[in-house]
Design a protein around this motif. Structure first.
Motif, PDB file in Angstrom:
ATOM      1  N   LEU A  66       0.823  -1.208   0.000  1.00 17.21           N
ATOM      2  CA  LEU A  66       0.000   0.000   0.000  1.00 17.21           C
ATOM      3  C   LEU A  66       0.858   1.259   0.000  1.00 17.21           C
ATOM      4  O   LEU A  66       0.544   2.235  -0.694  1.00 17.21           O
ATOM      5  N   ALA A  67       1.946   1.249   0.777  1.00 21.78           N
ATOM      6  CA  ALA A  67       2.827   2.414   0.815  1.00 21.78           C
ATOM      7  C   ALA A  67       3.488   2.643  -0.538  1.00 21.78           C
ATOM      8  O   ALA A  67       3.554   3.775  -1.043  1.00 21.78           O
ATOM      9  N   LEU A  68       3.986   1.579  -1.146  1.00 21.39           N
ATOM     10  CA  LEU A  68       4.618   1.695  -2.460  1.00 21.39           C
ATOM     11  C   LEU A  68       3.624   2.197  -3.499  1.00 21.39           C
ATOM     12  O   LEU A  68       3.922   3.117  -4.275  1.00 21.39           O
ATOM     13  N   ARG A  69       2.436   1.599  -3.519  1.00 16.84           N
ATOM     14  CA  ARG A  69       1.413   2.047  -4.462  1.00 16.84           C
ATOM     15  C   ARG A  69       1.007   3.495  -4.188  1.00 16.84           C
ATOM     16  O   ARG A  69       0.834   4.303  -5.107  1.00 16.84           O
ATOM     17  N   GLY A  70       0.840   3.827  -2.915  1.00 20.52           N
ATOM     18  CA  GLY A  70       0.436   5.182  -2.563  1.00 20.52           C
ATOM     19  C   GLY A  70       1.442   6.227  -2.994  1.00 20.52           C
ATOM     20  O   GLY A  70       1.072   7.367  -3.314  1.00 20.52           O
ATOM     21  N   LEU A  71       2.710   5.838  -3.033  1.00 21.96           N
ATOM     22  CA  LEU A  71       3.768   6.752  -3.457  1.00 21.96           C
ATOM     23  C   LEU A  71       3.996   6.723  -4.967  1.00 21.96           C
ATOM     24  O   LEU A  71       4.915   7.369  -5.469  1.00 21.96           O
ATOM     25  N   GLY A  72       3.180   5.968  -5.681  1.00 25.87           N
ATOM     26  CA  GLY A  72       3.261   5.961  -7.133  1.00 25.87           C
ATOM     27  C   GLY A  72       4.365   5.112  -7.715  1.00 25.87           C
ATOM     28  O   GLY A  72       4.776   5.309  -8.864  1.00 25.87           O
ATOM     29  N   ILE A  73       4.875   4.174  -6.946  1.00 19.72           N
ATOM     30  CA  ILE A  73       5.971   3.325  -7.424  1.00 19.72           C
ATOM     31  C   ILE A  73       5.387   2.113  -8.131  1.00 19.72           C
ATOM     32  O   ILE A  73       4.480   1.440  -7.623  1.00 19.72           O
ATOM     33  N   GLY A  74       5.894   1.834  -9.332  1.00 21.88           N
ATOM     34  CA  GLY A  74       5.322   0.752 -10.125  1.00 21.88           C
ATOM     35  C   GLY A  74       6.262   0.255 -11.199  1.00 21.88           C
ATOM     36  O   GLY A  74       7.498   0.365 -11.073  1.00 21.88           O
ATOM     37  N   PRO A  75       5.731  -0.270 -12.294  1.00 19.40           N
ATOM     38  CA  PRO A  75       6.554  -0.853 -13.362  1.00 19.40           C
ATOM     39  C   PRO A  75       7.600   0.127 -13.897  1.00 19.40           C
ATOM     40  O   PRO A  75       7.310   1.308 -14.107  1.00 19.40           O
ATOM     41  N   GLY A  76       8.802  -0.396 -14.074  1.00 22.88           N
ATOM     42  CA  GLY A  76       9.910   0.415 -14.573  1.00 22.88           C
ATOM     43  C   GLY A  76      10.719   1.079 -13.479  1.00 22.88           C
ATOM     44  O   GLY A  76      11.814   1.600 -13.756  1.00 22.88           O
ATOM     45  N   ASP A  77      10.206   1.078 -12.262  1.00 22.28           N
ATOM     46  CA  ASP A  77      10.911   1.711 -11.143  1.00 22.28           C
ATOM     47  C   ASP A  77      11.784   0.698 -10.413  1.00 22.28           C
ATOM     48  O   ASP A  77      11.489  -0.509 -10.396  1.00 22.28           O
ATOM     49  N   GLU A  78      12.852   1.200  -9.808  1.00 16.11           N
ATOM     50  CA  GLU A  78      13.714   0.376  -8.965  1.00 16.11           C
ATOM     51  C   GLU A  78      13.640   0.879  -7.529  1.00 16.11           C
ATOM     52  O   GLU A  78      13.543   2.085  -7.287  1.00 16.11           O
ATOM     53  N   VAL A  79      13.689  -0.065  -6.590  1.00 14.53           N
ATOM     54  CA  VAL A  79      13.683   0.263  -5.164  1.00 14.53           C
ATOM     55  C   VAL A  79      14.877  -0.443  -4.524  1.00 14.53           C
ATOM     56  O   VAL A  79      15.004  -1.671  -4.614  1.00 14.53           O
ATOM     57  N   ILE A  80      15.743   0.314  -3.889  1.00 14.12           N
ATOM     58  CA  ILE A  80      16.951  -0.251  -3.283  1.00 14.12           C
ATOM     59  C   ILE A  80      16.634  -0.707  -1.864  1.00 14.12           C
ATOM     60  O   ILE A  80      16.084   0.048  -1.052  1.00 14.12           O
ATOM     61  N   THR A  81      17.002  -1.946  -1.571  1.00 15.75           N
ATOM     62  CA  THR A  81      16.769  -2.502  -0.246  1.00 15.75           C
ATOM     63  C   THR A  81      17.862  -3.527   0.043  1.00 15.75           C
ATOM     64  O   THR A  81      18.863  -3.604  -0.668  1.00 15.75           O
TER      65      THR A  81
END
Length: 399
Positions: A66-81
């Motif tokens: 929900l947090a990722l979606r709420g922040l507009g993160i989706g296909p084509g994006d990278e998230v470092i963890t």
């Protein structure tokens, strides 16, 4: 004496009447979804985490999604963890269509190595997702500085760190969003699954609320494809009873950790977790077994072969596995977090992280072992753990 890694029996005895009353009130009210009970918890939890908003949801995994979606993160994006975490950390990134990018962790803290983060940033990077692993907070001042320098969003994985803080400020209040789990074994546990997203931005809070209820800003109007992910009133009732005890439970965990550190400190072939800066909530007490606990010779002479290490191209874990087995035989139950790191899981084979790509993470997964720790752990139980470990770990630590 049998010592479990976690036990709710005494806590339920202490809180039983209050829990019974709270749950029965909800049952008799007939309002099981939303309502005053859930609103009370969300308001109280927001205050406890120093956040403007807390939105209850079905689980810690859903909180991340929900947090990722709420922040507009989706296909084509990278998230470092980091890869040294529960699978849901990366799974949530993939669930929204983005790509997890893993960096290694620090050997001393088990936390994401922030010095490696900037090298992993690309034009596709949209967010950083630090994990406050085992209750130890990541240096959020450094995280926020990196994010500000590169225009990135920050989602904190607080699943194991309810009640933890960095520089006197609760985790979950630093980034754009904080994601919490109320799985029963957490510092603040429900009577089943549950989670929450915390944030300070009103618009983000509204988006998350809508996404958690089928993308519905008002009844039967759907502006997004969302989810059915609501914290039900029964779980909120349990959490309302428990939340006032969180601070004292975290303090008790800290005292137990201190006792372990004092009585097991200096033992050969056993490395203890750092206390770190103030703010650790000690959801787990995770030691390392880097060498054979009973011999200076190769562990193959003393320990049983590791079951899964070779299958996944990981370092041999037989020394740790031997100690776990011996503790179990003496009545002390332990848990391994996590035997296969996320980047070596078959589900992420296509990302191309081969053996040795994250060497510290891979070494830790072969060495870590979590000793029993929970607020109601009795002194006699902890002393039993200490005595058994002391008896098993004998020889000088190999260089």
């Amino acid at each position: 004496m049998q010592v479990p890694p976690f036990d709710l029996t005494e806590q339920l005895q202490q809180l039983g009447d209050d829990l019974d009353t709270a749950v029965l009130q909800v049952l008799r009210s007939g309002q099981y979804i939303g309502g005053a009970t859930t609103h009370t918890f969300e308001t109280s939890f927001a205050a406890a985490t120093g956040s403007a908003h807390a939105i209850g949801c079905n689980s810690g995994t859903d909180a991340l999604v929900l947090a990722l979606r709420g922040l507009g993160i989706g296909p084509g994006d990278e998230v470092i963890t980091c890869s040294f975490s529960f699978f849901a950390t990366a799974e949530a990134i993939s669930a929204v269509g983005a790509t997890p990018v893993f960096v290694d962790v620090e050997e001393s803290s088990y936390l994401i190595d922030l010095d490696q983060v900037e090298a992993a940033i690309t034009p596709a990077t949209k967010a950083l997702l630090p994990v406050h692993l085992f209750g130890r907070p990541v240096d959020m001042e450094q995280v926020m500085a990196i994010a500000a320098a590169h225009g990135l969003q920050v989602i904190e994985d607080c699943a194991q760190a309810t009640g933890a803080s960095w520089a006197g400020r609760p985790v979950g209040s630093w980034g754009d969003a904080g994601c919490f789990s109320f799985f029963p074994t957490k510092n603040l546990g429900a009577a089943g699954d549950g989670g929450a997203v915390t944030c300070r931005d009103d618009a983000l809070a509204q988006r998350v609320r809508e996404l958690a209820v089928h993308g519905m800003p008002r009844r039967y109007l759907h502006t997004n494809l969302g989810y059915n992910s609501r914290l039900d009133a029964l779980q909120a009732a349990v959490l309302n009873v428990k939340l006032p005890h969180l601070e004292s439970w975290v303090q008790r965990r800290g005292a137990l950790a201190q006792t372990y550190r004092q009585q097991l400190g200096g033992l050969p072939n056993l490395r203890l977790p750092e206390a770190g800066p103030a703010g650790h909530s000690w959801n787990q007490f995770v030691v390392r077994v880097p060498n054979c606990p009973v011999s200076q010779t190769s562990c193959a002479d003393q320990c049983s072969p590791a079951a899964n290490s070779a299958d996944f191209g990981l370092p041999e874990s037989c020394c740790r596995d031997w100690l776990k087995q011996e503790l179990q035989a003496s009545g002390v139950s332990t848990i391994i977090y996590y035997p296969i790191p996320i980047h070596r899981q078959p589900a992420y084979a296509e990302l191309g992280y081969g053996p040795g790509s994250l060497p510290i993470t891979e070494r830790l997964t072969a060495e870590v072992l979590s000793l029993p720790i929970f607020p109601e752990l009795r002194p006699a139980q902890q002393q039993r753990v200490v005595e058994v470990v002391q008896a098993l770990v004998k020889q000088p630590l190999a260089a």
